[in-house]
Design an enzyme around this catalytic site. Sequence first.
Site: not given
Ligand code: 13P
Length: 288
Positions: A217, A188-189, A92
């Site tokens: 995300g 993200h996050g 990723d």
């Molecule tokens: P989150 O941490 O918001 O779940 O996002 C994960 C993501 O998109 C990893 O590439």
Amino acid sequence: MESELRGYAFMALVNMNTVLTYANGCGCAVGAFSVGNMEMIMGAVRAAEETGTPVIIQIAEKRMEHSPFHLMGPMMVSAAKKTAVDVCVHLDHGLTLECVDEALGYGFTSVMLDASLLPFEENITKTNEVIKKARKYGASVEAELGVVGGNEGDAAKHETTYTNPEKAREFTRRTGVDALAVAIGNAHGNYPVFPELRFDVLDKINKITGVPLVLHGGTGMTADMFKTAIKKGVRKINIATASFDALAKYAKIYCGSSKNPDYFTLSANMVDGVYGNVKKHIEIFNNS
Ligand code: 13P
């Protein structure tokens, strides 16, 4: 097993195209769950096996500061090979071609080089370079167009730049990429402000490209948001923060409630935390 009822033969380590074909067939999305240690891998594959659902386990290059790739990579591939359902092992947000090479060398069946911050033409060039490498291994490739907000284990916080549907068409035609990550207001996050996803933009990208779409995300989105996204062509959904948080929460509860916490019970609790989070998301993604 549910997988057998669906008439689908699971065979453990597979590339992303295989799980995306499965997702297309059942009109659902495959969960792509980030892992940072052995317990996270164990929790994710346990949830996949128990629900009889293919899954993607993935690690972002930025996370490798905490979770060294030479340890995580072989462990992820080994876990996938021993799992009773299809598992795709994915890089990723690769930041360098060296990391892509390393992932393919470990036997990763899917890779992403995140060139979304580069100009459009450079994103195409880099993606085509990655595709050339990946094809030699039979691995699949994800790319990102537009900029997803927030950060992925990174100090820099990115502002969202929405994916332009016309550019997405040109990008997918000139690369032949297997899956395209889109920016539609997702971030993200943990969300400081609850996101408004632009499903109209997603719909256009889906109709114009016909390529399986990826939603980054996923942490903090509601079941309804996931379901609408899936209806509009999302076939891979990334979940990271929610699993890291679930592990930390379970560890904290166990350590806080035991007079003499021991490693073995702590480890089992960390697995349970991740397992619960992954299973919850798999069930939402399956019932779309
Ligand atoms: P989150 O941490 O918001 O779940 O996002 C994960 C993501 O998109 C990893 O590439």
